[in-house]
Design a protein around this motif. Structure first.
Motif, PDB file in Angstrom:
ATOM      1  N   LEU A  21       0.849  -1.195   0.000  1.00  0.00           N
ATOM      2  CA  LEU A  21       0.000   0.000   0.000  1.00  0.00           C
ATOM      3  C   LEU A  21       0.886   1.247   0.000  1.00  0.00           C
ATOM      4  CD1 LEU A  21      -2.715  -1.045   2.635  1.00  0.00           C
ATOM      5  CD2 LEU A  21      -3.014  -0.896   0.160  1.00  0.00           C
ATOM      6  N   THR A  22       0.459   2.267  -0.746  1.00  0.00           N
ATOM      7  CA  THR A  22       1.275   3.481  -0.871  1.00  0.00           C
ATOM      8  C   THR A  22       0.656   4.691  -0.179  1.00  0.00           C
ATOM      9  OG1 THR A  22       0.195   3.758  -3.009  1.00  0.00           O
ATOM     10  CG2 THR A  22       2.450   2.839  -3.006  1.00  0.00           C
ATOM     11  N   PHE A  23      -0.643   4.833  -0.268  1.00  0.00           N
ATOM     12  CA  PHE A  23      -1.285   5.996   0.358  1.00  0.00           C
ATOM     13  C   PHE A  23      -2.785   5.743   0.513  1.00  0.00           C
ATOM     14  CE2 PHE A  23      -2.487   6.770  -3.973  1.00  0.00           C
ATOM     15  CZ  PHE A  23      -3.694   7.456  -3.893  1.00  0.00           C
ATOM     16  N   ARG A  24      -3.403   6.575   1.326  1.00  0.00           N
ATOM     17  CA  ARG A  24      -4.863   6.606   1.375  1.00  0.00           C
ATOM     18  C   ARG A  24      -5.283   8.053   1.607  1.00  0.00           C
ATOM     19  NH1 ARG A  24      -6.636   2.832   5.464  1.00  0.00           N
ATOM     20  NH2 ARG A  24      -6.992   1.165   3.955  1.00  0.00           N
ATOM     21  N   SER A  25      -6.241   8.522   0.832  1.00  0.00           N
ATOM     22  CA  SER A  25      -6.779   9.860   1.081  1.00  0.00           C
ATOM     23  C   SER A  25      -8.286   9.752   1.275  1.00  0.00           C
ATOM     24  CB  SER A  25      -6.455  10.801  -0.090  1.00  0.00           C
ATOM     25  OG  SER A  25      -7.262  10.482  -1.200  1.00  0.00           O
ATOM     26  N   ALA A  26      -8.816  10.619   2.095  1.00  0.00           N
ATOM     27  CA  ALA A  26     -10.263  10.623   2.320  1.00  0.00           C
ATOM     28  C   ALA A  26     -10.748  12.046   2.500  1.00  0.00           C
ATOM     29  CB  ALA A  26     -10.609   9.791   3.544  1.00  0.00           C
ATOM     30  N   ASP A  27     -11.710  12.405   1.689  1.00  0.00           N
ATOM     31  CA  ASP A  27     -12.410  13.677   1.837  1.00  0.00           C
ATOM     32  C   ASP A  27     -13.800  13.355   2.329  1.00  0.00           C
ATOM     33  OD1 ASP A  27     -11.621  16.374   1.359  1.00  0.00           O
ATOM     34  OD2 ASP A  27     -10.804  15.627  -0.562  1.00  0.00           O
ATOM     35  N   VAL A  28     -14.134  13.808   3.511  1.00  0.00           N
ATOM     36  CA  VAL A  28     -15.395  13.404   4.125  1.00  0.00           C
ATOM     37  C   VAL A  28     -16.282  14.624   4.324  1.00  0.00           C
ATOM     38  CG1 VAL A  28     -16.452  12.233   6.085  1.00  0.00           C
ATOM     39  CG2 VAL A  28     -14.171  11.573   5.348  1.00  0.00           C
ATOM     40  N   LEU A  29     -17.494  14.499   3.860  1.00  0.00           N
ATOM     41  CA  LEU A  29     -18.480  15.559   4.055  1.00  0.00           C
ATOM     42  C   LEU A  29     -19.579  14.974   4.934  1.00  0.00           C
ATOM     43  CD1 LEU A  29     -18.925  18.442   2.996  1.00  0.00           C
ATOM     44  CD2 LEU A  29     -20.307  17.453   1.170  1.00  0.00           C
ATOM     45  N   LEU A  30     -19.790  15.592   6.094  1.00  0.00           N
ATOM     46  CA  LEU A  30     -20.745  15.025   7.049  1.00  0.00           C
ATOM     47  C   LEU A  30     -22.000  15.879   7.137  1.00  0.00           C
ATOM     48  CD1 LEU A  30     -17.755  14.870   9.201  1.00  0.00           C
ATOM     49  CD2 LEU A  30     -19.157  12.847   9.332  1.00  0.00           C
ATOM     50  N   VAL A  68      -0.426   1.992   6.062  1.00  0.00           N
ATOM     51  CA  VAL A  68      -0.554   2.983   4.994  1.00  0.00           C
ATOM     52  C   VAL A  68       0.420   4.125   5.304  1.00  0.00           C
ATOM     53  CG1 VAL A  68      -2.160   4.363   3.644  1.00  0.00           C
ATOM     54  CG2 VAL A  68      -3.011   2.374   4.873  1.00  0.00           C
ATOM     55  N   PRO A  69       1.483   4.265   4.520  1.00  0.00           N
ATOM     56  CA  PRO A  69       2.528   5.226   4.902  1.00  0.00           C
ATOM     57  C   PRO A  69       2.152   6.696   4.687  1.00  0.00           C
ATOM     58  CG  PRO A  69       3.121   4.111   2.840  1.00  0.00           C
ATOM     59  CD  PRO A  69       1.872   3.456   3.346  1.00  0.00           C
ATOM     60  N   VAL A  70       1.303   6.964   3.699  1.00  0.00           N
ATOM     61  CA  VAL A  70       0.988   8.366   3.387  1.00  0.00           C
ATOM     62  C   VAL A  70      -0.518   8.585   3.515  1.00  0.00           C
ATOM     63  CG1 VAL A  70       1.024  10.127   1.567  1.00  0.00           C
ATOM     64  CG2 VAL A  70       2.981   8.591   1.860  1.00  0.00           C
ATOM     65  N   ILE A  71      -0.872   9.644   4.228  1.00  0.00           N
ATOM     66  CA  ILE A  71      -2.287   9.888   4.534  1.00  0.00           C
ATOM     67  C   ILE A  71      -2.661  11.332   4.214  1.00  0.00           C
ATOM     68  CG2 ILE A  71      -4.012   9.972   6.411  1.00  0.00           C
ATOM     69  CD1 ILE A  71      -2.986   7.153   5.901  1.00  0.00           C
ATOM     70  N   ALA A  72      -3.824  11.512   3.596  1.00  0.00           N
ATOM     71  CA  ALA A  72      -4.385  12.864   3.467  1.00  0.00           C
ATOM     72  C   ALA A  72      -5.852  12.753   3.848  1.00  0.00           C
ATOM     73  CB  ALA A  72      -4.239  13.367   2.042  1.00  0.00           C
ATOM     74  N   TYR A  73      -6.211  13.391   4.940  1.00  0.00           N
ATOM     75  CA  TYR A  73      -7.574  13.233   5.479  1.00  0.00           C
ATOM     76  C   TYR A  73      -8.168  14.603   5.753  1.00  0.00           C
ATOM     77  CZ  TYR A  73     -11.349  11.979   8.638  1.00  0.00           C
ATOM     78  OH  TYR A  73     -12.569  11.846   9.223  1.00  0.00           O
ATOM     79  N   ASN A  74      -9.365  14.788   5.310  1.00  0.00           N
ATOM     80  CA  ASN A  74     -10.025  16.069   5.502  1.00  0.00           C
ATOM     81  C   ASN A  74     -11.515  15.818   5.712  1.00  0.00           C
ATOM     82  OD1 ASN A  74      -9.827  18.983   5.427  1.00  0.00           O
ATOM     83  ND2 ASN A  74     -11.074  18.841   3.583  1.00  0.00           N
TER      84      ASN A  74
END
Lengths: 785, 158
Positions: free
Chosen positions: A303-312, A338-344
């Motif tokens: 696994l290289t990365f995971r990003s998540a854009d969450v609208l609640l 997962v070494p690289v994360i972008a979460y918003n």
């Protein structure tokens, strides 16, 4: 229990991991238990609430004259009576409203001699509304031209959370495969069998006693006080038995201050008890969200990365629901390596019902996305699905990018245990090959996993628990703890632990945990923390009491305390088990000797964890745990019905304490997760709930419950009591994606939104057929909308 | 505003009782508010959840859906009437022993329904018990231990 008395010798046994009867079960089985819903106080009045029944409006005028004049009515309250008494997570709520922001908003309240009179009085209140345009989805709410729901929150923006780790652009560039989907999760609600209830009573010194269903009595006082303009110290919380909670009682809701304000106004105790329709409309929900997730990996499966854009969807007020991104991001960053994360994550105010906390707390929503993307990657890589997961599974001693320290980590064991028990790899292949057959019924098997905090969650300054323990002259122990019993069985866990340490029958332990004036501090029943934290507190207190008793026995018998043990109500020699003295006799001797002593000990246990913090980089729990579910399903491709045939669960529980209790929590957690995955759905049209009853809101009943095969992985835990970890939420978290993955296995079609209802299934299958593609992400997205 | 009241006589948990109730009152409210038998629970008020299940002339009914006055001349058994002396009913004991009780709010209705199923079905098996409990909602247990408990009682009578 399970101890044999052989003449003058007693052999060593343990209660840990045994099946022990729940202390309150006999009374509950006979109808003797007096739940809060059953309580009646002398002189008590009945409070009823007038709900707006419209999603967004100004109250132009309100006339309560006729209601006040109705014989039997003792008090009427409206918004003007609570002006300035704001409460809630961001102080955006008041008990009674002057502006309506959601259907159930409380407009007026009445206290009367009977429920009937109170209801009649509500009908006499005349309210003139000016309806306002509403916002009914977070997507609409963030548009520039969206109606503003609150002046003090521009752009309808509620809470925001973000976490980044590593170089996303570089990680994307080095990825050979990237999966990119939009997942949509829906509104469900707790459906506690006992509807919401509060009874408030003031004494003549101005102190409030509130009988409450709360599952966090200490912070509850702090949260309730501003709604009443009181000091938290002037509130006493009594917790009678409740008909379920599941996270729903982890906040203050308007009916509670309303009960108190009516009690204050009338000078009499006031009870507010919801009808089932009110419960559906007014109780909190699980937080709905739109999750745009991307996960990448290399050809070799790394696994290289995971990003998540969450609208609640925040709903109209901010309870605990919009804080779930804190838990969501822990799974985004910690579900596999997962070494690289972008979460918003951004929560948007809408005119929908508002979410509170609900068993699984954000992780139910996130895992629906993460576990499906892991499944997609395994397929696109054409790797053995278990091998792919195992190579990315974190190992003991690793840290996640958020610095969660996985001191013990049994994800690999959970994966292999569940896969071996179901012959997963072979059967997944077999079912996949049959997916294009003409058969009406198609079988599928799906796997999902997740991580959850299992040693508390330090979201407050303290995640601790206070404990007091006394052992009386009859060798009966009373343990006083701040930890609440809401049906989950902490009463069994604590009684068992005290009995284990003191060598007395479980039935000789009494638990006192329902009065905030009596019990010491605790953060509440949440975050799967109670067995771990209150259990450890009970163990530490019991060890202290045990040591005091053994020291006294040592003096009495002139034998070193190290050579003594407590078994079956006796002090015995540890090795031989030979009886030295009866425990209650020793306790009386301790009491009545020239320098008398009583066994009364205290403990304050603060778990070894770090506060969550604004940067979200901390080891916020003292332990973490994983669970794997494998779902075997049969899809009726004509009706769209998914029948779940079997769930195989493998969960890292550290060590089993109360076996029947743990099984019950797991089975019940699975049932709630099944409802979320398949049948439960709050049908909202412009903010109005269309199915506020069990006839139209379908929870899982006995015939739908699948066969269960539960495996508890017991690898221990350095900090938990006897090696135990928290366990109650994971069973609810992992099930929906396991079913979604099984559905894909059966049909080749992905459904990216909950619930996988028959209607949605049929539509997805027809769309896939029309496009003449058996597996297509674009089709799947079409099926979602 | 108070509705018309009427006097009714019926047998409640083996004893004759006489009560005067409003004609619009349902049986559940009479049991709970007039007779202080709070073991029978309100959880939906429309016959969907089974928490208010009682035995009426041997059958099981949702007491929220029946007028109290319709109890006149009949025989009612509630959860409080199952125990004999100090001994729990075998079903009550089985629910306790099998860990089938968590919050316990649905349990009285569940046990009353189970009692009917056990009494009236000579060929009761796990599948039939499942079917027979479909009108009883439990939010805590996932039903598995409830089924275990009832099955054990069925097996012990054989």
């Amino acid at each position: 229990m399970n101890k044999k008395t052989i003449a003058t010798h007693i052999e060593k046994t343990t209660l840990i991991g045994q099946r022990v009867r729940k202390p309150d079960a006999a009374d509950k089985s006979t109808g003797k238990t007096r739940y809060i819903n059953d309580l009646v106080l002398p002189q008590m009045l009945y409070g009823k609430i007038l709900h707006a029944g419209r999603p967004h409006a100004q109250i132009v005028s309100i006339d309560t004259t006729a209601a006040e004049q109705l014989p039997g009515v003792h008090g009427v309250l409206t918004g003007k009576d609570v002006a300035g008494l704001k409460f809630g997570f961001v102080r955006d709520n008041v008990a009674l409203k002057e502006t309506v922001r959601c259907e159930h908003d409380e407009v007026a309240a009445v206290a009367a001699e009977t429920e009937e009179i109170a209801s009649q009085a509500l009908g006499l209140i005349k309210v003139e509304y000016k309806d306002l345009p509403g916002v009914f989805s977070p997507e609409d709410g963030r548009r520039e031209d969206a109606p503003l729901i609150r002046g003090d929150f521009p752009g309808n923006k509620s809470l925001h959370f973000a976490f980044e780790h590593g170089d996303l652009t570089a990680a994307e560039a080095e990825s050979d495969i990237i999966v990119d989907n939009v997942f949509k999760v829906h509104h469900v609600t707790h459906c506690c069998m006992g509807t919401s209830c509060a009874i408030a009573d003031f004494d003549n010194n101005g102190k409030l006693t509130i009988y409450s269903q709360t599952q966090y009595p200490y912070n509850y006082k702090m949260d309730l006080a501003p709604a009443l303009g009181m000091h938290p110290g002037d509130i006493r919380v009594i917790q009678p038995p409740v008909g379920g909670a599941f996270g729903s009682k982890l906040d203050v809701y308007p009916y509670e201050p309303i009960a108190a304000l009516l009690a204050k106004k009338t000078g009499r105790p006031v009870k507010v008890l919801y009808t089932r329709e009110e419960e559906f409309k007014s109780a909190p929900t699980r937080q709905p969200a739109v999750i745009h997730m991307r996960t990448g990996c290399k050809k070799d499966g790394t696994l290289t990365f995971r990003s998540a854009d969450v609208l609640l969807d925040n709903g109209a007020y901010t309870s605990w629901g919009p804080t779930i991104p804190v838990v969501m991001m822990r799974t985004v960053s910690g579900h596999y390596r997962v070494p690289v994360i972008a979460y918003n994550a951004q929560a948007i105010y809408t005119n929908n019902p508002y979410a509170g906390s609900f068993r699984g707390y954000g992780n139910v929503q996130t895992t629906f996305a993460t576990a499906q993307q892991i499944d997609m990657l395994a397929e696109q890589l054409d790797m053995d699905p278990i091998e792919f997961r195992l190579m990315n599974a974190q190992k003991p001693g690793e840290r996640t990018p958020q610095q969660a320290f996985l001191r013990e980590c049994a994800l690999d064991k959970c994966l292999t245990t569940a896969a071996d028990a179901t012959d997963f790899v072979t059967r997944q292949k077999e079912y996949g090959l049959l997916r294009n057959s003409d058969s009406r019924y198609k079988k599928g098997i799906g796997i999902a996993s997740s991580i959850h905090n299992a040693g508390g969650a330090k979201i407050h300054k303290s995640d601790g628990c206070g404990t007091m323990l006394k052992v009386d002259d009859y060798a009966r122990a009373t343990l006083i703890t701040g930890a609440s019993e809401i049906g989950q069985g902490i009463d069994t866990v604590i009684s068992l632990i005290v009995a284990e340490e003191l060598g007395i029958p479980v039935e000789h332990v009494t638990l006192m945990n329902n009065d905030s004036d009596l019990a010491p501090w605790d953060v509440g029943v949440h975050a799967s923390r109670t067995t771990f934290i209150a259990g450890e507190g009970a163990r530490r207190a019991a060890v202290k009491a045990r040591q005091q008793i053994l020291n006294a026995a040592s003096t009495f018998a002139e034998i070193s305390a190290d050579e003594l043990d407590l078994r079956d109500g006796f002090v015995v020699r540890d090795k031989e088990g030979s009886i030295v003295i009866k425990l209650e006799k020793l306790l009386r001797q301790m009491h009545f000797q020239p320098e008398p002593e009583l066994v009364m000990v205290t403990d304050y246990y603060e778990p070894n964890s770090e506060p969550e913090g604004a940067d979200h980089i901390s080891n916020m729990s003292a332990a973490y745990s994983h669970a794997v579910h494998i779902a075997e399903i049969t899809v009726d491709t004509w009706t769209g019905e998914i029948k779940v045939d079997k769930i195989t669960s493998a969960q890292d529980v550290g060590r089993v304490i109360s076996r029947a209790g743990l099984e019950g929590q797991t089975e019940g957690g699975i049932a709630i997760g099944l409802g979320y995955a398949l049948t439960e759905d709050m049908q909202l049209e412009d903010g109005m709930l269309k199915n506020p009853c069990f006839r139209d809101y379908k929870v899982i009943t006995a015939p739908e419950m699948p066969e269960l095969d539960l495996h508890f992985i017991e690898d221990g835990c350095a900090e938990g009591p006897y090696g135990a970890k928290g366990a109650a939420e994971l069973p609810t978290i992992v099930i929906a994606p396991a079913i979604a993955n099984a559905f894909y296995n059966a049909t080749g079609v992905r459904i990216l939104s909950t619930p996988l209802s028959p209607e949605k299934v049929v539509r997805a299958l027809i769309l896939a057929q029309q496009a003449d593609v058996s597996s297509s992400d674009s089709m799947a997205t079409a099926a979602v909308s | 505003m108070m509705s018309l009241k009427t006097q009714i006589n019926f047998k409640l948990n083996g004893q004759p009782v006489t009560v005067t109730v409003p004609v619009t009152m349902n049986t559940l409210t009479m049991l709970r508010d007039e007779l202080d038998l709070t073991g029978t629970k309100y959880a939906c008020g429309e016959g969907e959840c089974g928490a208010c299940t009682i035995r009426l002339d041997g059958k099981t009914i949702n007491s929220c859906l029946m007028y109290a006055v319709d109890c006149d001349g009949r025989e009612v058994v509630t959860i409080e009437g199952l125990k004999s002396g100090e001994t729990l009913h075998p079903l009550q004991q089985a629910f306790v022993d099998h860990g089938a009780i968590q919050c316990g709010f649905c349990i009285p209705g569940m046990i009353m329904q189970a009692d009917y199923l056990v009494e009236n079905n000579p060929d009761l098996d796990r599948a039939r018990i499942r079917r027979g409990l479909e009108g009883n909602i439990c939010r805590c247990t996932g039903y598995t231990k409830v089924l275990d408990a009832i099955t054990s009682v069925v097996e012990s009578r054989e």
